[in-house]
Design a protein around this motif. Sequence first.
Motif, mmCIF file in Angstrom:
data_model
loop_
_atom_site.group_PDB
_atom_site.id
_atom_site.type_symbol
_atom_site.label_atom_id
_atom_site.label_comp_id
_atom_site.label_asym_id
_atom_site.label_seq_id
_atom_site.Cartn_x
_atom_site.Cartn_y
_atom_site.Cartn_z
ATOM 1 N N GLU A 179 15.424 39.348 -7.114
ATOM 2 C CA GLU A 179 16.290 39.442 -8.286
ATOM 3 C C GLU A 179 15.723 40.407 -9.320
ATOM 4 O O GLU A 179 16.459 41.176 -9.955
ATOM 5 C CB GLU A 179 16.476 38.052 -8.896
ATOM 6 C CG GLU A 179 17.289 37.109 -8.021
ATOM 7 C CD GLU A 179 17.322 35.694 -8.572
ATOM 8 O OE1 GLU A 179 16.694 35.470 -9.638
ATOM 9 O OE2 GLU A 179 17.949 34.824 -7.952
ATOM 10 N N SER A 180 14.402 40.402 -9.485
ATOM 11 C CA SER A 180 13.773 41.314 -10.444
ATOM 12 C C SER A 180 13.943 42.762 -9.997
ATOM 13 O O SER A 180 14.243 43.649 -10.811
ATOM 14 C CB SER A 180 12.284 40.983 -10.589
ATOM 15 O OG SER A 180 12.107 39.671 -11.096
ATOM 16 N N GLU B 269 16.319 43.988 -8.030
ATOM 17 C CA GLU B 269 17.727 44.372 -8.169
ATOM 18 C C GLU B 269 18.081 44.631 -9.629
ATOM 19 O O GLU B 269 18.875 45.531 -9.931
ATOM 20 C CB GLU B 269 18.616 43.271 -7.580
ATOM 21 C CG GLU B 269 18.534 43.175 -6.067
ATOM 22 C CD GLU B 269 19.310 41.990 -5.531
ATOM 23 O OE1 GLU B 269 19.695 42.028 -4.343
ATOM 24 O OE2 GLU B 269 19.526 41.007 -6.275
ATOM 25 N N ALA B 270 17.493 43.872 -10.543
ATOM 26 C CA ALA B 270 17.752 44.095 -11.965
ATOM 27 C C ALA B 270 17.205 45.443 -12.418
ATOM 28 O O ALA B 270 17.834 46.160 -13.212
ATOM 29 C CB ALA B 270 17.141 42.965 -12.789
ATOM 30 N N THR C 125 24.261 51.517 -8.305
ATOM 31 C CA THR C 125 25.359 50.581 -8.046
ATOM 32 C C THR C 125 25.726 50.646 -6.574
ATOM 33 O O THR C 125 25.631 51.708 -5.944
ATOM 34 C CB THR C 125 26.600 50.903 -8.900
ATOM 35 O OG1 THR C 125 27.016 52.260 -8.643
ATOM 36 C CG2 THR C 125 26.297 50.748 -10.387
ATOM 37 N N THR D 3 19.364 48.314 -11.013
ATOM 38 C CA THR D 3 20.642 48.333 -11.724
ATOM 39 C C THR D 3 20.481 48.960 -13.101
ATOM 40 O O THR D 3 21.331 49.736 -13.551
ATOM 41 C CB THR D 3 21.208 46.906 -11.852
ATOM 42 O OG1 THR D 3 21.399 46.353 -10.547
ATOM 43 C CG2 THR D 3 22.535 46.922 -12.591
ATOM 44 N N LYS D 4 19.381 48.646 -13.751
ATOM 45 C CA LYS D 4 19.116 49.238 -15.060
ATOM 46 C C LYS D 4 18.955 50.744 -14.956
ATOM 47 O O LYS D 4 19.307 51.490 -15.885
ATOM 48 C CB LYS D 4 17.862 48.603 -15.664
ATOM 49 C CG LYS D 4 17.557 49.052 -17.077
ATOM 50 C CD LYS D 4 16.341 48.334 -17.631
ATOM 51 C CE LYS D 4 16.030 48.790 -19.051
ATOM 52 N NZ LYS D 4 14.838 48.072 -19.611
#
Length: 206
Positions: free
Chosen positions: A115-116, A118-119, A127, A122-123
């Motif tokens: 999750e970290s 992917e975050a 996409t 994304t930042k």
Amino acid sequence: MPPRDNGHEEPVIRDKRKIDPETGQARGASATQEAPAPKAEEAPVDGDLLAERTADLQRLQAEYTNYRRRVERDRVSMREQAVAGTLAELLPVLDDIGRARDHGELTGGFAKVAESLEAVVTKLGLTSFGQKGDPFDPTVHEALMHSYSPDVTEPTAIEVLQPGYRIGERVLRPARVAVAEPTEPSEPAEEPDSSASPASADDDEN
């Protein structure tokens, strides 16, 4: 009795004192003051020369503005290329995370790390795209499988084998999909030739 003239003139006495003893004013002060020096006349400005210098200044300002814009554009482009190159190297890791999530294996500490990651991507502008049922677009899709289906009216992605990724408008990887096209129309059956009349058929029998 008039004084005798012995042929000698009486001496003339000149008062050279700078201060008048009667008035206390300085003698000849106004005469000794120097008149202000005349101002030098300014040379007239040539209108053509002024216009030429103004045009030169405006041209230099425009060149400097264009230079700054070009440097800023190149700086942004280099940054985007560096970010895109880094994210492209991380795509296989994201694929592994996606497969682990599909199989229910994304649990515990591994889930937090995923999750970290992917975050972070994304930042940075990454996409994903590619959904089941999307119309097939060869500019963003890569067809790995092909079939026909009566359920579609145009070439359609019926399964996403691997999601695509983009950053901004740049496609880092196309979505790899299975594509189905509408069922090919069947050829109509040939009909018997009905041009021959029954009378002609009877004639042939006789």
